[in-house]
Design an enzyme around this catalytic site. Structure first.
Site, PDB file in Angstrom:
ATOM      1  N   ASP A  31     -40.743  33.467 -56.631  1.00  0.00           N
ATOM      2  CA  ASP A  31     -41.745  34.343 -55.998  1.00  0.00           C
ATOM      3  C   ASP A  31     -42.714  33.553 -55.118  1.00  0.00           C
ATOM      4  O   ASP A  31     -43.955  33.667 -55.284  1.00  0.00           O
ATOM      5  CB  ASP A  31     -42.548  35.099 -57.070  1.00  0.00           C
ATOM      6  CG  ASP A  31     -41.660  35.785 -58.108  1.00  0.00           C
ATOM      7  OD1 ASP A  31     -40.586  36.261 -57.730  1.00  0.00           O
ATOM      8  OD2 ASP A  31     -42.067  35.833 -59.286  1.00  0.00           O
ATOM      9  N   GLU A 244     -40.268  46.149 -55.028  1.00  0.00           N
ATOM     10  CA  GLU A 244     -41.333  45.203 -55.436  1.00  0.00           C
ATOM     11  C   GLU A 244     -41.469  44.132 -54.348  1.00  0.00           C
ATOM     12  O   GLU A 244     -40.830  44.199 -53.307  1.00  0.00           O
ATOM     13  CB  GLU A 244     -40.991  44.552 -56.786  1.00  0.00           C
ATOM     14  CG  GLU A 244     -39.708  43.728 -56.775  1.00  0.00           C
ATOM     15  CD  GLU A 244     -39.300  43.220 -58.158  1.00  0.00           C
ATOM     16  OE1 GLU A 244     -39.972  43.531 -59.158  1.00  0.00           O
ATOM     17  OE2 GLU A 244     -38.276  42.516 -58.245  1.00  0.00           O
TER      18      GLU A 244
HETATM   19  O1  FUB Z   1     -41.103  36.898 -61.327  1.00  0.00           O
HETATM   20  C1  FUB Z   1     -41.216  38.111 -62.025  1.00  0.00           C
HETATM   21  C2  FUB Z   1     -40.885  39.267 -61.141  1.00  0.00           C
HETATM   22  O2  FUB Z   1     -39.563  39.115 -60.637  1.00  0.00           O
HETATM   23  C3  FUB Z   1     -41.721  39.368 -59.895  1.00  0.00           C
HETATM   24  O3  FUB Z   1     -43.005  39.846 -60.127  1.00  0.00           O
HETATM   25  C4  FUB Z   1     -40.852  40.223 -59.083  1.00  0.00           C
HETATM   26  O4  FUB Z   1     -41.199  40.324 -57.738  1.00  0.00           O
HETATM   27  C5  FUB Z   1     -39.503  39.586 -59.305  1.00  0.00           C
HETATM   28  O5  FUB Z   1     -39.307  38.479 -58.452  1.00  0.00           O
END
Ligand code: FUB
Length: 344
Positions: A31, A244
């Protein structure tokens, strides 16, 4: 290349075909939110660990506890890991799952924004402050008021205003806030409360920040992504709809909102005329990487644009053990981003 077919992957061959290699390999990182501060690249990633939690569709296996900051003099430069800059035990309101963070700078003060589950099991977004871009960061005692869900990304516009984009469906809980209050029933289902396939997709959220960058200055509003006919993308349009990993950058005066499609594993984007959108869907930035998740940031350094992203090639496909990477990103003459294939 998501989790299916992973047994058939030759990871040595895949690593050779990868367009870029992990920036660091002594810890797992994911991320990546990249910014240029004081002429250097600073990356604010998640710090992946194996805490032994089983894989599920709520992301329980992403059990991260702290954050590191990584810096580089340039995209090809030596990489420095500045160590732990914030630990969940130091954040009074947070219990677990320190997911994707971001950072911003104002007047020489650095702000680390991060999601975590509170002691009530609800994701909120917190902020921690430092006089240095590489921390350590001191957390505010409470989460940002009226914050919820995950994946904060803070964008500074040319007029000096700051906006936070955030949200994520399934384990990120965005769908559980659809009515404005948190739904605690059916907590084990990642898809309860999602719109049906023929309804408009859930949107990322955006809110202007207060001048001290510690709170929302307004009620968060939807980041609408529209199709070629001006209609909102539908929930069933899984190759294009928001899941997301929001990110905002500006190119030639236009606002580029980019995001992950989650269960279809693309990084996509839309283009708009204001930080609030709407954003007209414009295409894919990144094809699927090894691992279930895809998450990115985009920033310019010395006149070249770069995509920061992650994959699970170093861990040979373990979904929650990812590595941060970087590769150049190009626009065509009409301002569209050329799609990147992560493996040749
Ligand atoms: O790293 C945990 C979660 O996985 C993140 O918050 C999302 O965007 C995905 O990458």
């Amino acid at each position: 290349m998501p989790e299916d077919n992973i047994d058939h992957v030759n990871f040595d061959d895949l690593s050779k075909r990868a367009i870029s290699q992990p920036l660091i390999s002594h810890i797992y990182t994911a991320d990546p939110s990249a910014h240029v501060f004081n002429g250097k690249i600073y990356i604010y990633p998640s710090h992946d660990i194996d805490a032994g939690d089983a894989f599920d569709d709520l992301g329980s296996h992403f059990a991260m506890e702290d954050y590191h900051v990584i810096s580089m003099d340039g995209p090809q430069g030596e990489v420095t890991d500045h160590g732990v800059v914030l630990h969940v035990d130091d954040v009074p309101w947070a219990d677990k799952q320190m997911w994707a963070p971001d950072a911003a700078e104002k007047n020489g003060i650095y702000y680390l924004y991060f999601p975590a589950k509170g002691h009530d099991g609800i994701f909120r977004i917190g902020v921690a402050v430092s006089s240095r871009p590489y921390g350590p960061f001191s957390p505010q005692p409470e989460a940002i008021k009226e914050s919820f869900s995950i994946d904060p990304a803070v964008f500074k516009d040319d007029n000096g205003k700051y906006y936070m984009y955030f949200g994520g469906i399934w384990g990120g809980q965005l769908q559980r806030w659809r009515t404005g209050t948190f739904k605690s029933e059916q907590a084990e289902s990642p898809v309860a409360f999602l719109p049906s396939d023929d309804e408009p997709a859930l949107c990322s959220k955006v809110a202007k920040l207060t001048s001290d960058l510690l709170e929302f200055a307004e009620t968060p509003q939807d980041v609408l992504i529209i199709d070629e006919d001006g209609k909102p993308l539908l929930s069933g349009d899984k190759d294009r709809r928001f899941f997301e990993a929001s990110w905002m950058h500006k190119y030639n005066g236009k606002y580029y909102f980019s995001y992950s499609t989650g269960d279809t594993h693309f990084i996509c984007y839309g283009i708009g005329d204001t930080p609030y959108g709407p954003f007209k869907y414009a295409g894919k930035i990144l094809e699927p990487v090894v691992g279930w998740t895809s998450h990115h940031s985009i920033c310019e350094f010395s006149g070249t644009w770069y995509l920061f992203y992650h994959d699970s090639s170093l861990s040979k496909g373990v979904t929650h053990l990812r590595s941060v990477k970087v590769t150049p990103l190009e626009y065509d003459e009409n301002g569209f981003i050329k799609t990147i294939k992560p493996y040749l």
